[in-house]
Write a protein that holds these residues in place. Structure first.
Motif, PDB file in Angstrom:
ATOM      1  N   GLU A 130     -17.924  -8.587 106.639  1.00  0.00           N
ATOM      2  CA  GLU A 130     -17.719  -7.899 107.920  1.00  0.00           C
ATOM      3  C   GLU A 130     -18.540  -8.562 109.024  1.00  0.00           C
ATOM      4  N   ASN A 131     -19.742  -9.045 108.688  1.00  0.00           N
ATOM      5  CA  ASN A 131     -20.622  -9.668 109.670  1.00  0.00           C
ATOM      6  C   ASN A 131     -20.409 -11.172 109.796  1.00  0.00           C
ATOM      7  N   LEU A 132     -19.944 -11.804 108.712  1.00  0.00           N
ATOM      8  CA  LEU A 132     -19.880 -13.264 108.668  1.00  0.00           C
ATOM      9  C   LEU A 132     -18.462 -13.818 108.803  1.00  0.00           C
ATOM     10  N   GLY A 133     -17.478 -12.938 108.815  1.00  0.00           N
ATOM     11  CA  GLY A 133     -16.126 -13.327 109.188  1.00  0.00           C
ATOM     12  C   GLY A 133     -15.226 -13.817 108.084  1.00  0.00           C
ATOM     13  N   SER A 134     -15.760 -14.555 107.108  1.00  0.00           N
ATOM     14  CA  SER A 134     -14.935 -15.151 106.056  1.00  0.00           C
ATOM     15  C   SER A 134     -15.837 -15.609 104.921  1.00  0.00           C
ATOM     16  N   ARG A 135     -15.224 -15.960 103.792  1.00  0.00           N
ATOM     17  CA  ARG A 135     -16.009 -16.509 102.690  1.00  0.00           C
ATOM     18  C   ARG A 135     -16.621 -17.857 103.086  1.00  0.00           C
ATOM     19  N   GLU A 136     -15.924 -18.589 103.946  1.00  0.00           N
ATOM     20  CA  GLU A 136     -16.479 -19.838 104.458  1.00  0.00           C
ATOM     21  C   GLU A 136     -17.753 -19.571 105.258  1.00  0.00           C
ATOM     22  N   GLN A 186     -21.597 -20.791 104.448  1.00  0.00           N
ATOM     23  CA  GLN A 186     -22.457 -21.417 105.458  1.00  0.00           C
ATOM     24  C   GLN A 186     -23.814 -20.725 105.517  1.00  0.00           C
ATOM     25  N   ALA A 187     -23.790 -19.388 105.488  1.00  0.00           N
ATOM     26  CA  ALA A 187     -25.042 -18.626 105.568  1.00  0.00           C
ATOM     27  C   ALA A 187     -25.899 -18.848 104.328  1.00  0.00           C
ATOM     28  N   GLY A 219     -21.304 -24.568  90.311  1.00  0.00           N
ATOM     29  CA  GLY A 219     -20.411 -25.714  90.455  1.00  0.00           C
ATOM     30  C   GLY A 219     -18.942 -25.379  90.373  1.00  0.00           C
ATOM     31  N   ASP A 220     -18.618 -24.134  90.006  1.00  0.00           N
ATOM     32  CA  ASP A 220     -17.215 -23.718  89.932  1.00  0.00           C
ATOM     33  C   ASP A 220     -16.701 -23.178  91.258  1.00  0.00           C
ATOM     34  N   GLU A 221     -17.584 -23.037  92.241  1.00  0.00           N
ATOM     35  CA  GLU A 221     -17.204 -22.460  93.535  1.00  0.00           C
ATOM     36  C   GLU A 221     -16.712 -23.568  94.474  1.00  0.00           C
ATOM     37  N   PRO A 222     -15.417 -23.576  94.848  1.00  0.00           N
ATOM     38  CA  PRO A 222     -14.883 -24.620  95.723  1.00  0.00           C
ATOM     39  C   PRO A 222     -15.604 -24.720  97.063  1.00  0.00           C
ATOM     40  N   LEU A 223     -16.093 -23.586  97.586  1.00  0.00           N
ATOM     41  CA  LEU A 223     -16.750 -23.614  98.894  1.00  0.00           C
ATOM     42  C   LEU A 223     -18.104 -24.324  98.854  1.00  0.00           C
ATOM     43  N   LEU A 224     -18.631 -24.561  97.657  1.00  0.00           N
ATOM     44  CA  LEU A 224     -19.884 -25.305  97.526  1.00  0.00           C
ATOM     45  C   LEU A 224     -19.636 -26.766  97.143  1.00  0.00           C
ATOM     46  N   ALA A 225     -18.372 -27.157  97.066  1.00  0.00           N
ATOM     47  CA  ALA A 225     -18.025 -28.529  96.676  1.00  0.00           C
ATOM     48  C   ALA A 225     -18.704 -29.595  97.537  1.00  0.00           C
ATOM     49  N   LEU A 246     -14.723   3.357  89.406  1.00  0.00           N
ATOM     50  CA  LEU A 246     -14.904   2.398  90.496  1.00  0.00           C
ATOM     51  C   LEU A 246     -14.985   3.118  91.834  1.00  0.00           C
ATOM     52  N   GLY A 247     -15.946   2.715  92.649  1.00  0.00           N
ATOM     53  CA  GLY A 247     -16.122   3.349  93.950  1.00  0.00           C
ATOM     54  C   GLY A 247     -15.958   2.372  95.093  1.00  0.00           C
ATOM     55  N   ASP A 248     -16.148   2.869  96.293  1.00  0.00           N
ATOM     56  CA  ASP A 248     -15.973   2.062  97.501  1.00  0.00           C
ATOM     57  C   ASP A 248     -16.914   0.861  97.518  1.00  0.00           C
ATOM     58  N   ILE A 249     -16.396  -0.252  98.073  1.00  0.00           N
ATOM     59  CA  ILE A 249     -17.189  -1.444  98.359  1.00  0.00           C
ATOM     60  C   ILE A 249     -17.327  -1.512  99.875  1.00  0.00           C
ATOM     61  N   PHE A 250     -18.557  -1.529 100.364  1.00  0.00           N
ATOM     62  CA  PHE A 250     -18.783  -1.481 101.808  1.00  0.00           C
ATOM     63  C   PHE A 250     -18.903  -2.877 102.423  1.00  0.00           C
ATOM     64  N   GLU A 251     -18.942  -2.898 103.749  1.00  0.00           N
ATOM     65  CA  GLU A 251     -19.150  -4.110 104.551  1.00  0.00           C
ATOM     66  C   GLU A 251     -18.047  -5.146 104.351  1.00  0.00           C
ATOM     67  N   LEU A 252     -16.808  -4.665 104.172  1.00  0.00           N
ATOM     68  CA  LEU A 252     -15.678  -5.585 104.049  1.00  0.00           C
ATOM     69  C   LEU A 252     -14.846  -5.650 105.328  1.00  0.00           C
TER      70      LEU A 252
END
Length: 455
Positions: free
Chosen positions: A197-203, A207-208, A226-232, A360-366
């Motif tokens: 919600e604060n950072l806009g995207s997984r990208e 970055q953060a 090493g399995d995370e494409p965004l850390l490639a 399962l309950g609510d996930i916040f900050e999405l």
């Protein structure tokens, strides 16, 4: 003793009182409600409070010195010899003091960040390294711009390894923590959806999280998922060690086998380890600790002893015996879509249970992605799950999506926890395992009052 007021005066030369004498400081704190022996009080300021108003209480409860905003008048009750270090900003002064103390003690600093698994990874690292080194770690979730400096300042002068968890909500926060702590080793556990919600995207989240490199020592190491494409992009950086299930990684995890005693796995096809917690995601968390142990010249036997003796922070897949012998996995400390799916996978793989139930309950900050990401949880739900109970405002989207997919699994939605109690109590038995998973503010641990026998 941490240090003396005279030592502080060399770094904070503007002061009142007898700061240039050898007054020992044993504790650094911000909450005047706690009694202390020879404490340094740090009066923090916020939108609705001002710690400067509580100096008298701090002195009465054991403070022997304090930081003080130089723009504020000094109260008449303050003894003339009471050391006040005059600064422009007390929070920044706290952070500067922590950085100075870290430099003075000069332990090996391990910084841990990531969307999920930070605390468990920190606990694994500290448990492993404490087999060979005097180790200090972040307590609880003291992982922000206040908690991290206080953690640094709480370490003993003989500390050899300092393990620091680094959390954030916005850009720039991890960078600040990295500069304060100057890690020798940085760990990025994964990239999920927390704070999207604060950072806009997984990208944006990636970055953060990579801000942890800002204060890294020039010869420092970085250990990543090493399995995370965004850390490639980090794979080709000097000093980066990748870890994961993909064979392209420098440390390849394989042969994961889970049973009632925990999870066994192999690193690079020839080194076997075992952890007493379930799940492939915890295998990866433990592997970060194994790699660091190897970097610090530990042998396999001592690393395994550390993995086996870990004391995990509460509500992280915490196994509890409930009424009628029911097994409850309390994973309710916090949640993101990624961590919720990982916990569901653990339940699916657990042997020796004939009935498997997800609460399962609510996930916040999405933010605007909340409905879509809640619905995505249904992708992880399949046999052998027997029942899903969704609680909250957003979690019922999970059940809606299950019905849309025509999953042949019993599913119920409730707005409140209280509404779900009756059906949940009806499922209790020795053959049943129940997962509790939701964001912290849902306070799912209160459900345990109905599931566990009162002592």
């Amino acid at each position: 003793m941490k240090f003396t007021t005279k030592w502080m005066a060399a770094y904070f030369p503007e002061y009142k009182g007898a700061a240039d004498t050898e007054i020992p400081i044993h504790h650094i704190y911000t909450d005047t409600r706690q009694k202390t022996d020879r404490g340094l009080f740090v009066p923090l300021e916020g939108e609705t409070f001002d710690g400067h108003s509580f100096l008298k209480s701090a002195i009465n409860n054991g403070a022997v010195a304090a930081f003080w905003n130089k723009e504020k008048p000094i109260p008449e009750f303050v003894p003339t010899d009471f050391p006040l270090f005059l600064v422009d900003d007390t929070l920044i002064a706290l952070q500067q003091l922590a950085h100075t103390f870290r430099t003075e003690i000069n332990p090996k600093v391990i910084g841990v960040t990531g969307s999920n698994g930070k605390t468990t990874t920190k606990d694994f690292i500290a448990s492993v390294l404490s087999q060979n080194y005097k180790t200090h770690k972040t307590k609880g979730n003291f992982n922000n711009h206040i908690g991290l400096p206080l953690t640094i300042l709480s370490m003993d002068q003989t500390t050899e390894v300092l393990v620091l968890e680094m959390g954030m909500n916005h850009f720039g926060e991890i960078e600040r923590l990295s500069f304060i702590s100057e890690p020798d080793v940085a760990v990025i556990t994964n990239i999920g959806e927390s704070h999207i919600e604060n950072l806009g995207s997984r990208e944006g989240i990636a970055q953060a999280k990579t801000e942890i490199l800002a204060g890294l020592k020039s010869n420092g190491k970085v250990i990543i998922d090493g399995d995370e494409p965004l850390l490639a992009p980090l794979h080709t950086r000097e000093g980066v060690l990748s870890c994961g299930f993909d064979e392209k990684n420098k440390f390849v995890l394989s042969d994961c086998k889970m049973d009632d005693t925990g999870t066994r796995f192999t690193i690079n096809q020839n080194i076997n380890y075992m952890i007493q917690v379930p799940g492939n995601h915890n295998v990866k968390n433990a592997s970060f600790a194994i790699i660091i142990g190897e970097l610090l010249n530990m042998n396999q036997e001592h690393i395994q002893e550390g993995l086996s003796s870990i004391e995990l922070t509460g509500m992280r897949l915490e196994r509890i015996t409930g009424k009628y012998g029911t097994t409850i996995l309390n994973d309710a400390y916090n949640a993101s879509p990624t961590s919720m799916k990982a916990s569901i996978d653990v339940v699916k793989e657990l042997p020796n249970f004939s009935r498997k139930i997800l609460v399962l309950g609510d996930i916040f900050e999405l933010g605007a992605l909340s409905e879509m990401l809640h619905r995505s949880i249904a992708d992880a739900i399949s046999e052998p799950i027997d029942m899903v109970i969704a609680i909250g405002e957003e979690a019922p989207y999970i059940v809606e999506e299950m019905k849309k997919k025509e999953l042949a699994i019993e599913a119920h939605s409730f707005k409140t926890k209280e509404e779900a109690v009756d059906i949940l109590e009806s499922t209790l038995s020795e053959e049943t395992v129940i997962l509790l998973k939701a964001s912290r503010l849902m306070e799912f641990e209160t459900l345990l009052e109905h599931l566990v026998e009162k002592e």
